[in-house]
Structures are given as C-alpha cells and as structure tokens.
Scaffold this motif. Structure first.
Motif, PDB file in Angstrom:
ATOM      1  N   SER A 101       0.846  -1.184   0.000  1.00 21.30           N
ATOM      2  CA  SER A 101       0.000   0.000   0.000  1.00 21.30           C
ATOM      3  C   SER A 101       0.881   1.233   0.000  1.00 21.30           C
ATOM      4  CB  SER A 101      -0.954   0.008   1.206  1.00 21.30           C
ATOM      5  OG  SER A 101      -0.228   0.025   2.413  1.00 21.30           O
ATOM      6  N   GLU A 103       0.899   5.869   0.227  1.00 17.39           N
ATOM      7  CA  GLU A 103       0.189   7.044   0.741  1.00 17.39           C
ATOM      8  C   GLU A 103       0.556   8.296  -0.043  1.00 17.39           C
ATOM      9  OE1 GLU A 103       0.074   9.769   4.798  1.00 17.39           O
ATOM     10  OE2 GLU A 103       0.304   7.597   4.976  1.00 17.39           O
ATOM     11  N   LYS A 108      -4.337   6.606   1.965  1.00 13.28           N
ATOM     12  CA  LYS A 108      -3.575   5.355   1.952  1.00 13.28           C
ATOM     13  C   LYS A 108      -4.264   4.377   0.996  1.00 13.28           C
ATOM     14  CE  LYS A 108      -2.292   6.100   6.794  1.00 13.28           C
ATOM     15  NZ  LYS A 108      -3.156   7.286   7.024  1.00 13.28           N
ATOM     16  N   ASP A 110      -4.651   0.908  -1.411  1.00  7.55           N
ATOM     17  CA  ASP A 110      -4.287  -0.474  -1.721  1.00  7.55           C
ATOM     18  C   ASP A 110      -3.832  -0.498  -3.179  1.00  7.55           C
ATOM     19  OD1 ASP A 110      -5.163  -1.287   0.775  1.00  7.55           O
ATOM     20  OD2 ASP A 110      -7.156  -1.866   0.063  1.00  7.55           O
ATOM     21  N   SER A 111      -2.798  -1.279  -3.458  1.00  7.57           N
ATOM     22  CA  SER A 111      -2.332  -1.377  -4.836  1.00  7.57           C
ATOM     23  C   SER A 111      -2.865  -2.610  -5.544  1.00  7.57           C
ATOM     24  CB  SER A 111      -0.800  -1.402  -4.869  1.00  7.57           C
ATOM     25  OG  SER A 111      -0.306  -2.586  -4.284  1.00  7.57           O
ATOM     26  N   SER A 114      -8.167  -6.722  -2.553  1.00  7.67           N
ATOM     27  CA  SER A 114      -8.960  -5.963  -1.580  1.00  7.67           C
ATOM     28  C   SER A 114     -10.192  -6.709  -1.087  1.00  7.67           C
ATOM     29  CB  SER A 114      -9.401  -4.627  -2.194  1.00  7.67           C
ATOM     30  OG  SER A 114     -10.159  -4.845  -3.366  1.00  7.67           O
ATOM     31  N   GLY A 302      -6.142  -1.350   6.073  1.00  2.80           N
ATOM     32  CA  GLY A 302      -5.848  -1.640   4.686  1.00  2.80           C
ATOM     33  C   GLY A 302      -5.076  -2.929   4.472  1.00  2.80           C
ATOM     34  N   THR A 303      -4.897  -3.280   3.195  1.00  2.00           N
ATOM     35  CA  THR A 303      -4.205  -4.522   2.891  1.00  2.00           C
ATOM     36  C   THR A 303      -2.731  -4.458   3.246  1.00  2.00           C
ATOM     37  OG1 THR A 303      -3.843  -3.822   0.600  1.00  2.00           O
ATOM     38  CG2 THR A 303      -5.796  -5.135   1.057  1.00  2.00           C
ATOM     39  N   GLY A 304      -2.196  -3.251   3.409  1.00  2.00           N
ATOM     40  CA  GLY A 304      -0.827  -3.142   3.894  1.00  2.00           C
ATOM     41  C   GLY A 304      -0.663  -3.769   5.263  1.00  2.00           C
ATOM     42  N   HIS A 393      -6.611   5.406  -8.965  1.00  2.00           N
ATOM     43  CA  HIS A 393      -6.626   5.682  -7.528  1.00  2.00           C
ATOM     44  C   HIS A 393      -7.121   7.110  -7.319  1.00  2.00           C
ATOM     45  CE1 HIS A 393      -3.669   2.298  -7.492  1.00  2.00           C
ATOM     46  NE2 HIS A 393      -4.263   2.040  -6.341  1.00  2.00           N
ATOM     47  N   LEU A 438      -7.913   5.269   6.585  1.00  2.00           N
ATOM     48  CA  LEU A 438      -7.206   5.211   5.314  1.00  2.00           C
ATOM     49  C   LEU A 438      -7.323   6.504   4.522  1.00  2.00           C
ATOM     50  CD1 LEU A 438      -8.181   1.589   4.186  1.00  2.00           C
ATOM     51  CD2 LEU A 438      -6.044   2.364   5.235  1.00  2.00           C
ATOM     52  N   HIS A 447      -9.949   2.705  -5.132  1.00  2.00           N
ATOM     53  CA  HIS A 447      -9.105   2.017  -6.110  1.00  2.00           C
ATOM     54  C   HIS A 447     -10.015   1.287  -7.087  1.00  2.00           C
ATOM     55  CE1 HIS A 447      -6.075  -1.473  -7.019  1.00  2.00           C
ATOM     56  NE2 HIS A 447      -6.076  -0.573  -7.978  1.00  2.00           N
TER      57      HIS A 447
END
Length: 582
Positions: A101, A103, A108, A110-111, A114, A302-304, A393, A438, A447
């Motif tokens: 992820s 910022e 923030k 997610d790439s 999700s 987040g997924t991070g 994004h 986030l 996203h």
C-alpha cells in the motif's frame, strides 16, 4: 482474481495482487500509479529506489529470499519459525509486492487485492494465509461485512453472501427455473467441500515426506468425508481436478444469468472463466460464501496491514528484511545457487537455498544463460501470460456522497463479450467505508481497476512522456471513470478529486517489476498445470503465482508455505502442524 480472494484452500491447484518497524500509521510513499498527467510524483517517491549500502546483519544467510510479495514473506516467516537464518531482499522501499500500500496527501491506497474472507478462520480448514499468520503468532484485526454492489447490463443489485440471499436476485434476473437450478448446484457441490478441505495447505511439502505430513496424517478424515458423501457424492468429488464448467454441464444448468454469474465469480477468483478453473477452487469459494453465517473481511488499516503482520511475524523469529536491495543476478557456483549479487555489486551468500518470489520470466532474467537447460527455458518462454492492468486511484471529499456507499462495487458492461474481455469488467474498492483511517477525516479513498484484462501490446514500446501515451492513458482509463461515476452516483465529481492517479500496464510493469506487467501465467485447468517449486538448478527454488497452486492470495501463500516446509525435516514440519492444531 485480482480482488485477491482469500478462502480455505488446499486444492487450488489451478492457482493474486508492510511492517519493518512500521505500523498501521506509517506514512507509505511507494507508488504503483503515476499522476494522471503522466508526470512522476515530485516529492513522494518513485520506482527509483536508492540502493542501501548495508542491510541488517551479515551479508549471508541460510536462505535468501528474492522479493517480499505475499509468497516470499510467508515462506520467509515460516523458515524463520523453523529456526533458519532468513534474509529477504526487496528492491523497493516498502515490502509487499503487488499487495503493498502507499500514501499520498494522507490517502492510503491499496495497490492490489482488496476482497477477502477467511482471515479469522483457524484449524485444518482455514485458508493458507490464515494458517501462516497463526503459525507466526500474529493477529490481523478485520472488519466483517456481507455484501457488495453489482452493476450488470440487466440492472444493479446488492449481492449478499449466504445460502439463500441470492434467491431474490435470481428471481429478478434469471429464468423461472433459476432458483431451482441454483439450489441444484449448491446441493451438488457443497457436500464435496468437506472432503476437498480436509487436507490443510500447510501440510503439503515438495518431497516424499508429504506421505507423512499430509497423506497419512489426514487419510482418516478424508475417508470419513467420502463415506459420508455416499457413492454419488464420492463420484462427484472425482471432478475436483477438472474444469468447473464440466460440473455445471453435468447438472444441465442452462439459466444464462447463473452461467454468467458463476463465470464472473470464477474470473474474480482466478482470472479465467468456469471452463478454465478447477472445480476444487470453486467448491472452496461456494463453501465459504454460500453457507450459513458466511461473511467477508477487510483488514483494518488496509491490505498493507497483511504485509505488516507477515513481516512482524518473520522478524519475531529472527528473520531479516532488507529494503532497497535490488538483486541483479543469482550466482551459480559448482552448479548450485550459492547466493545473489546486488546492483551495488555486493555478494550475499545463501548457505542452503535461494528462493525467488519473482515471476518465472523475471527469475529467468536473473540466471546466467549458460546454466539454464533448454527444456526449462522453452517451458518458461512458451507459457502463456495473463494480460495486465489499468488502475485508477482517487482521493475525494465524502461530503454529498451517500452514507450507504459500500466498500466493493463490480461493474460488468456486456455479458456477451465475456467477463475476461478487455474494458468490460471494472472492480472498485472504497476501503475507507470500513476503515476510515485510510483517508483524511471526511474523505474517501478509492481504487478501481481492470483486472488482468488490459492488453500489454497496446502499450508496448510507448514513451511514457509522449503525447501518444498520454492520450491512450486518458482513452483507456475512461471506462474506469464511468464505472466510478455509476457506482458512487450523485455528489461525485472528477474535478473535485484531490488525488487522481492513473496506472497503465507500463506502470504495472515498472513499479512491480512484472514481465509485461502480467497478472501471472494463463494456465487453464485440464490443459496444463502450474510448475512445482524446485528448478533444474540445485538449491534454487521458486514460489509465488508462477508456481503451484497458482494465482491469487491464498494460492501464493500456500506456495510460500510449501517451499518452506520442503526445506526442513519431516519432524520439524509435523511439530509445526501440531503446534497450530492442524
């Protein structure tokens, strides 16, 4: 598929998208996407990560892992728990690979993946990633929910998971027999799930020790489930390793909406329609989504946070992570992988093994040509690839936006073209709906992406600074903008977005170091299988979406675990299974 579904899985045989003393409030400054005007972010980082001169500890380890994607971190974490000295080398300044992820301006993002379920599951039938987190003794707080919005040519509806929630949608969009056909499908495949899930992913290893850690250990429960299923159910279970379309055909399911819907679920899971996905994978998904009490889960922060937890667990057992350490090549000495050479020129020795979490094509680039057997080279070079991604994004103000927005939205523009057609399916995630931290107060982070369907050939060779590239970028991202406008509705305006980042296949290739920006190998069930984890070069192993079980978060987590298990004794492996209660 690109949603990175997480669910209980052993036989995902067909089969994705950060803590280093970081925590959930860490400012992340690695970018997957570039600004929509085609310029690099001016002060918040780019792919050009300055390589560090040193990394934690000595320049050697028992095992060196190339890449800190989900598979690499799962593998490294388990090896550290097994007592091995592990060093993970990551080219970028944040770990996570396609699951990292980043910022910008307090948003923030997610790439990659999700949409998740099964994070909180435990025991033999838990998903592979949950089992790894359990083995590492780290927790992952999640928010539970049970629905997502679907926008299809026929209309739109809130899709809820559960055994009967889908009936109302079938009554509206299907034929008069749709409900009966759906129940027929559930009745046929749900009994298979217990048998299919009776062999935990963490019990698998890549040698004959698997006869002890998997076959003998779980044979009684497998036999019990087959007996319970009866002759008809046991016969159906033999189809687990065949394409799921064969199961649907055998049940004579003809309702167009059901066929399209199951194709969509298959595509979200593995990047292929039902004629290309193993029945085992779909059985797991149906068991997780269409049983009483089902729920979805999104990680807080987040997924991070998934990556953070894996790195935290690895470090707890002494594993090391070196960021900004770009591996230039794998060093071969005495016909064995003995370590890696970094871009800085430094040699890092691997006393027992080198494990590559890069794709099969990118791993090949790291090897001296003269040591690669022609048969291996030909197999890699002839393996078909999934296409790439477009990303959008956005960071925007929540004022004027409806409060029941929901985290996930799926837009299908045309059933006739197929869910795997380019510019046809758009996936949208708005995680700030469930995890407000986030985004800045009163804001949302979004996203949207085209999941593994954007042709790389349209972009290949383009200069990212050229007008041609910028025009194509605007043209090919328009379908995502329209999907976002449809999903959010009144109150949303492109012009009012505080952050606008558009990523192309070239962005995907560049920032994730993925060959042609691909999602992974395009291997269809019944036609071919994913490669194993060993290579023709002794002491060199591979994990990730180019290896068994394949693409997707659960699959790559399983692949990392299998490699780790294969490098330790059967006794150590069995002790781990005992410790986590499987």
């Amino acid at each position: 598929m690109a949603l990175g579904l997480v669910f209980p899985s052993f036989m995902q045989i067909h089969q994705p998208l950060s803590l280093c003393s970081f925590n959930s409030s860490t400012v992340r400054k690695t970018f997957l996407a570039r600004n929509s005007n085609g310029q690099e972010p001016s002060s918040t980082g780019s792919i050009a990560v300055k390589e560090k001169k040193a990394f934690p500890g000595k320049p050697e380890a028992d095992v060196v892992v190339i890449g800190s994607g989900i598979a690499g971190l799962c593998c490294a974490g388990l090896l550290a728990r097994y007592g091995q000295d592990v060093l993970v080398l990551e080219s970028h300044d944040l770990p996570g690979g396609a699951a990292h992820s980043f910022e910008i301006k307090g948003y923030k993002f997610d790439s990659g993946p999700s949409l998740f379920s099964g994070f909180q599951s435990r025991g033999p039938q838990a998903n592979p990633l949950a089992q790894v987190l359990d083995a590492l003794g780290v927790s992952l707080p999640c928010v539970k929910y049970d629905s997502w919005m679907v926008y299809i040519p026929e209309g739109e509806f809130l899709s809820r998971i559960g055994p009967t929630e889908f009936f109302k949608d079938l009554e509206k969009y299907g034929t008069p027999n749709a409900v009966q056909e759906w129940q027929k499908l559930l009745d046929a495949i749900l009994p298979m799930s217990a048998a299919a899930m009776a062999l935990p992913p963490l019990s698998i290893r890549g040698d004959f020790g698997v006869l002890s850690t998997a076959a003998a250990r779980y044979a009684p429960s497998l036999l019990k489930y087959f007996v319970q299923m009866g002759p008809q159910g046991a016969l159906g279970a033999t189809k687990l390793l065949r394409p799921f379309s064969e199961v649907m055909d055998s049940l004579e399911l003809k309702d167009p909406f059901i066929r399209n819907w199951v194709d969509l679920l298959s595509f979200l899971l593995a990047g292929v329609k039902t004629n290309g996905i193993l029945s085992a994978e779909m059985v797991y998904m149906f068991a997780e989504w269409y049983k009483p009490g089902s729920c979805l889960e999104y990680p807080l922060h987040g997924t991070g946070a998934v990556v953070d937890a894996l790195v935290q667990g690895m470090k707890k057992f002494g594993g090391r992570l070196s960021l900004g350490s770009h591996v230039e090549k794998i060093v071969i000495e005495n016909d064995r992988a003995s370590g890696v050479k970094l871009r800085s020129g430094q040699f890092v020795r691997a006393k027992k093994a080198v494990i590559s979490n890069a794709s099969m094509w990118d791993t090949l680039k790291l090897l001296p040509k003269e040591v690669v057997p022609k048969s291996y080279l030909d197999r890699v070079n002839t393996t078909p690839q999934c296409e790439s991604f477009m990303h959008l994004h956005l960071g925007f103000d929540a004022e004027g936006i409806r409060e029941d927005l929901g985290i996930h939205h799926i837009v299908v523009n045309d059933w006739e073209r197929g869910v795997d057609a380019d510019q046809n399916v758009v996936l949208i995630s708005i995680p700030s709906v469930l995890s407000p931290d986030l985004a800045p107060p009163g804001k949302h982070v979004l996203h949207a992406y085209l999941p593994g369907t954007e042709p790389f050939g349209l972009w290949e060779g383009l200069d990212r600074r050229s007008t041609e590239y910028k025009n194509l970028k605007a043209e090919r991202s328009e379908v995502m903008w329209r999907a976002v406008e449809r999903a959010i509705g009144a109150g949303f305006s492109r012009d009012k977005c505080e952050v606008k980042l558009v990523g192309t296949p070239l962005t995907h290739q560049r920032f994730l170091r993925r060959n042609r920006g691909t999602y992974g190998p395009a291997i269809e069930a019944g036609k071919n299988s994913f490669p194993g984890h060993s290579t023709p070069i002794p002491q060199l192993y591979c994990c990730g979406d180019s290896t068994f079980p394949g693409i997707g978060v659960p699959a790559v987590a399983a692949s990392g675990a299998i490699v780790a298990n294969s490098l330790v004794s059967v006794s150590q492996h069995s002790q781990l299974l005992d410790a986590i209660g499987i």
